[in-house]
Design an enzyme around this catalytic site. Structure first.
Site, mmCIF file in Angstrom:
data_model
loop_
_atom_site.group_PDB
_atom_site.id
_atom_site.type_symbol
_atom_site.label_atom_id
_atom_site.label_comp_id
_atom_site.label_asym_id
_atom_site.label_seq_id
_atom_site.Cartn_x
_atom_site.Cartn_y
_atom_site.Cartn_z
ATOM 1 N N ALA A 115 0.835 -1.200 0.000
ATOM 2 C CA ALA A 115 0.000 0.000 0.000
ATOM 3 C C ALA A 115 0.872 1.253 0.000
ATOM 4 O O ALA A 115 1.992 1.254 0.502
ATOM 5 C CB ALA A 115 -0.921 0.003 1.214
ATOM 6 N N GLY A 160 0.872 -5.725 0.471
ATOM 7 C CA GLY A 160 -0.127 -5.825 -0.578
ATOM 8 C C GLY A 160 0.443 -6.274 -1.911
ATOM 9 O O GLY A 160 -0.270 -6.835 -2.750
ATOM 10 N N GLU A 163 0.368 -9.921 -1.640
ATOM 11 C CA GLU A 163 -1.038 -10.334 -1.684
ATOM 12 C C GLU A 163 -1.569 -10.303 -3.110
ATOM 13 O O GLU A 163 -2.357 -11.170 -3.514
ATOM 14 C CB GLU A 163 -1.870 -9.431 -0.772
ATOM 15 C CG GLU A 163 -1.595 -9.689 0.704
ATOM 16 C CD GLU A 163 -2.317 -8.731 1.625
ATOM 17 O OE1 GLU A 163 -2.997 -9.198 2.545
ATOM 18 O OE2 GLU A 163 -2.197 -7.498 1.415
ATOM 19 N N GLU A 183 3.205 -6.697 7.527
ATOM 20 C CA GLU A 183 2.292 -5.754 8.166
ATOM 21 C C GLU A 183 2.414 -5.693 9.689
ATOM 22 O O GLU A 183 2.198 -4.633 10.288
ATOM 23 C CB GLU A 183 0.839 -6.093 7.795
ATOM 24 C CG GLU A 183 0.454 -5.719 6.375
ATOM 25 C CD GLU A 183 0.845 -6.771 5.352
ATOM 26 O OE1 GLU A 183 0.426 -6.654 4.190
ATOM 27 O OE2 GLU A 183 1.577 -7.720 5.710
#
Length: 313
Positions: A115, A160, A163, A183
């Site tokens: 992110a 992310g 992911e 994270e």
């Protein structure tokens, strides 16, 4: 992926209640010359250039490449990039001419750093949750694409970014690439599907270890735990993983398009249920190939000892 979450007991109760509403998967939702450009990058990249969608031609016709190009922000997931990815995926999922999709970076040494934390820092607490939901939805859209997807990881894939790669059917990486769900270092948890897809990819115990420790793996380590399917020594151009992804996509091209879509559907849905239900899903998916023109073409080509000419019908 960075996500602000305060897991209140009521939220956990809601999650448990939602499990009871899950229904059995249904198989009736079947959807409808290469050159390697030099990858320039600049802080002056326009927002519309942050995602490059390329439809390859000639012997690679049917392969689509999604190239992330936010060099100045390490390809981090911003509001604009998420919107562009969602728009591109929405167009691709209904395009019957698309046979395989490759997700890659056009920035040397970076796949996706997760992110956009600089953008995130400007958000209020009430804005973070909806933003993370949009990232999760976009990643789910990629996971639900009806055709094979390949993540070509030639560099950093954190939070992310990993992911995003986990949502693809197949992952290939350079040995120099770095991957991890980091994270917990930020006092949050993966919010783009990482807590669910990583255990399904490498097993629960090891996934917990990696998430709890925020450990970062290189390509060789990722291959050894089953996170990626292939690991390559990086080449001078910095695109070894992309070249391998392209080789794999070429292997997929000759196969029957309808068969490829229902095979993916059968595998994905079957993995979420018990074996008996999974076999029933396989039977239902197989039935969708029986009335197709492609199946008859395959039998005729076999009889005539020639290469089949499939049309996706």
């Amino acid at each position: 992926m960075a996500v602000a979450a305060s897991a209140a007991p009521g939220a956990l109760g809601t999650l448990q209640a939602s499990r009871a509403r899950l229904v059995a998967a249904c198989c009736a939702r079947l959807p409808g010359s290469w050159t390697c450009p030099r990858r320039g990058y600049s802080a002056e990249v326009k927002t519309e250039d942050e995602l490059r969608v390329r439809y390859l031609e000639e012997e690679n016709r049917g392969i689509v490449v999604l190239g992330i190009n936010r060099a100045y922000a390490k390809n981090s997931l911003s509001k604009n990039l998420i919107k562009m990815l969602s728009k591109a995926v929405d167009a691709l999922k209904s395009d019957k001419k698309v046979r395989t999709i490759i997700v890659r970076s056009e920035v040397p040494g970076i796949f996706c750093a997760g992110a956009d934390l600089k953008e995130r820092a400007k958000m209020s607490s009430s804005e973070v949750g909806p933003f993370v939901s949009k990232i999760r939805a976009m990643i789910n859209e990629i996971a639900n694409l009806p055709v094979p997807t390949i993540a070509a990881i030639d560099g950093l894939a954190l939070g992310g970014g990993l992911e995003l790669a986990l949502a693809c059917d197949i992952r290939v990486a350079a040995s120099s690439a770095k991957m991890g769900l980091v994270e917990t270092k930020l006092a949050i948890i993966p919010g783009g599907g990482g807590t669910q897809r990583l255990p399904r990819a490498i097993g629960m115990s090891l996934a917990k270890e990696l998430i709890f420790s925020a450990r970062v793996l290189d390509g060789q380590e990722a291959k050894s735990v089953g996170l990626i399917s292939h690991v390559l020594e990086q080449n001078q151009e910095g695109d070894a993983a992309y070249r391998k992804a392209l080789d794999l996509a070429r292997e997929f091209l000759p196969q029957g398009p309808v068969a490829m879509r229902v095979a993916k559907l059968a595998i994905n849905q079957g993995m979420e249920v018990d074996l008996v239900t999974g076999l029933a899903i396989e039977e239902a998916c197989y039935a969708q190939t029986i009335p197709t023109k492609d199946r008859l073409e395959g039998l005729l080509a076999f009889k005539e000892k020639r290469t089949p000419r499939y049309k996706g019908e």
